[in-house]
Design a protein around this motif. Sequence first.
Motif, short mmCIF file in Angstrom:
data_model
loop_
_atom_site.label_atom_id
_atom_site.label_comp_id
_atom_site.label_asym_id
_atom_site.label_seq_id
_atom_site.Cartn_x
_atom_site.Cartn_y
_atom_site.Cartn_z
N CYS A 92 0.84 -1.20 0.00
CA CYS A 92 0.00 0.00 0.00
C CYS A 92 0.87 1.25 0.00
O CYS A 92 0.62 2.20 -0.73
CB CYS A 92 -0.93 0.02 1.21
SG CYS A 92 -2.39 -0.99 1.05
N THR A 93 1.91 1.22 0.81
CA THR A 93 2.82 2.36 0.88
C THR A 93 3.52 2.57 -0.46
O THR A 93 3.60 3.70 -0.96
CB THR A 93 3.86 2.13 1.99
OG1 THR A 93 3.17 1.96 3.22
CG2 THR A 93 4.81 3.30 2.11
N ALA A 94 4.01 1.49 -1.05
CA ALA A 94 4.70 1.59 -2.34
C ALA A 94 3.76 2.08 -3.43
O ALA A 94 4.09 3.00 -4.20
CB ALA A 94 5.31 0.25 -2.72
N TRP A 98 3.01 5.99 -6.25
CA TRP A 98 2.57 6.14 -7.64
C TRP A 98 1.24 6.87 -7.71
O TRP A 98 1.05 7.78 -8.53
CB TRP A 98 2.42 4.77 -8.30
CG TRP A 98 3.69 4.09 -8.67
CD1 TRP A 98 4.25 3.01 -8.03
CD2 TRP A 98 4.55 4.40 -9.77
NE1 TRP A 98 5.41 2.64 -8.67
CE2 TRP A 98 5.61 3.48 -9.74
CE3 TRP A 98 4.53 5.37 -10.76
CZ2 TRP A 98 6.64 3.49 -10.67
CZ3 TRP A 98 5.55 5.38 -11.69
CH2 TRP A 98 6.59 4.46 -11.64
N VAL A 99 0.29 6.45 -6.87
CA VAL A 99 -1.05 7.03 -6.90
C VAL A 99 -1.00 8.52 -6.60
O VAL A 99 -1.60 9.33 -7.30
CB VAL A 99 -1.98 6.29 -5.91
CG1 VAL A 99 -3.30 7.02 -5.73
CG2 VAL A 99 -2.22 4.86 -6.37
N LYS A 100 -0.25 8.88 -5.56
CA LYS A 100 -0.16 10.30 -5.18
C LYS A 100 0.48 11.11 -6.31
O LYS A 100 0.01 12.20 -6.64
CB LYS A 100 0.65 10.44 -3.90
CG LYS A 100 0.73 11.86 -3.39
CD LYS A 100 1.50 11.93 -2.09
CE LYS A 100 1.62 13.39 -1.66
NZ LYS A 100 2.48 13.53 -0.50
N TYR A 101 1.51 10.58 -6.90
CA TYR A 101 2.23 11.29 -7.95
C TYR A 101 1.41 11.39 -9.24
O TYR A 101 1.40 12.44 -9.90
CB TYR A 101 3.56 10.58 -8.22
CG TYR A 101 4.35 11.15 -9.37
CD1 TYR A 101 4.97 12.39 -9.26
CD2 TYR A 101 4.47 10.45 -10.56
CE1 TYR A 101 5.70 12.92 -10.31
CE2 TYR A 101 5.20 10.97 -11.62
CZ TYR A 101 5.81 12.20 -11.49
OH TYR A 101 6.51 12.72 -12.54
N LEU A 102 0.71 10.34 -9.60
CA LEU A 102 0.05 10.27 -10.90
C LEU A 102 -1.44 10.58 -10.88
O LEU A 102 -1.99 10.99 -11.90
CB LEU A 102 0.23 8.86 -11.50
CG LEU A 102 1.67 8.47 -11.80
CD1 LEU A 102 1.75 6.98 -12.05
CD2 LEU A 102 2.18 9.24 -13.00
N ILE A 111 -7.85 8.65 -1.11
CA ILE A 111 -8.86 7.75 -1.67
C ILE A 111 -8.31 6.34 -1.82
O ILE A 111 -8.96 5.36 -1.47
CB ILE A 111 -9.38 8.30 -3.02
CG1 ILE A 111 -10.20 9.57 -2.76
CG2 ILE A 111 -10.21 7.25 -3.76
CD1 ILE A 111 -10.49 10.39 -4.00
N PHE A 112 -7.09 6.22 -2.32
CA PHE A 112 -6.46 4.90 -2.45
C PHE A 112 -6.35 4.21 -1.09
O PHE A 112 -6.66 3.02 -0.95
CB PHE A 112 -5.08 5.03 -3.10
CG PHE A 112 -4.29 3.75 -3.03
CD1 PHE A 112 -4.62 2.68 -3.85
CD2 PHE A 112 -3.25 3.61 -2.15
CE1 PHE A 112 -3.91 1.49 -3.78
CE2 PHE A 112 -2.53 2.43 -2.06
CZ PHE A 112 -2.86 1.36 -2.88
N THR A 113 -5.93 4.94 -0.08
CA THR A 113 -5.77 4.38 1.26
C THR A 113 -7.11 3.91 1.82
O THR A 113 -7.21 2.82 2.40
CB THR A 113 -5.10 5.39 2.21
OG1 THR A 113 -3.84 5.77 1.65
CG2 THR A 113 -4.89 4.81 3.59
N ILE A 115 -9.75 2.98 0.09
CA ILE A 115 -10.16 1.79 -0.67
C ILE A 115 -9.37 0.57 -0.21
O ILE A 115 -9.93 -0.51 0.00
CB ILE A 115 -10.00 2.03 -2.19
CG1 ILE A 115 -11.02 3.05 -2.65
CG2 ILE A 115 -10.13 0.71 -2.96
CD1 ILE A 115 -10.79 3.55 -4.07
N ALA A 116 -8.06 0.72 -0.04
CA ALA A 116 -7.23 -0.40 0.39
C ALA A 116 -7.68 -0.89 1.77
O ALA A 116 -7.80 -2.11 1.99
CB ALA A 116 -5.76 0.00 0.41
N CYS A 117 -7.93 0.02 2.69
CA CYS A 117 -8.39 -0.38 4.03
C CYS A 117 -9.76 -1.06 3.95
O CYS A 117 -10.02 -2.04 4.67
CB CYS A 117 -8.43 0.82 4.97
SG CYS A 117 -6.79 1.41 5.40
N ALA A 118 -10.63 -0.56 3.10
CA ALA A 118 -11.95 -1.19 2.92
C ALA A 118 -11.79 -2.62 2.40
O ALA A 118 -12.49 -3.53 2.88
CB ALA A 118 -12.80 -0.36 1.97
N VAL A 119 -10.88 -2.82 1.47
CA VAL A 119 -10.63 -4.17 0.96
C VAL A 119 -10.20 -5.09 2.10
O VAL A 119 -10.69 -6.22 2.23
CB VAL A 119 -9.58 -4.15 -0.18
CG1 VAL A 119 -9.05 -5.54 -0.49
CG2 VAL A 119 -10.16 -3.50 -1.43
#
Length: 136
Positions: A92-94, A98-102, A111-113, A115-119
């Motif tokens: 998730c950290t790695a 990418w997500v933050k940059y792109l 948002i990514f974090t 979603i990942a925690c929800a998963v």
Amino acid sequence: MNKIKLLKIAPAFSVALFDMVITVTHQPEQYWQGHLKAANEGNPVAAAFMHNHVSGFFLISAIWLSFIFLLGYFLPEKASRFFLFTIFVLHCTAASGWVKYLYGGFWGYVIFTVIACAVWFIFESLVKRFEKAGEK
């Protein structure tokens, strides 16, 4: 195969796979044209594979995903849970870099974090449901 063990592996495996996909799809065009030193990878092991052959990332990714699956499946319960949660957090950290940059800066990262925690928690609740039902 034990359904509960597979459900426990799924979040770590999925986020690792996502991290790998986002890494591969965002390599510079020069890398795919054979300029291997143009690889953009923070993991020194993966970077070493990428710097030696254009398919190096795919090889190390296949090995790593197999490692995640095998250890997650065959380690004793507590060791497996610790290992899988650690892999989940690390990937998730790695991937978040990418997500933050792109994709949207800070809010993309948030948002990514979420979603990942929800998963993670969705799979946790599935595991508990199957355990309560006595399934394997």
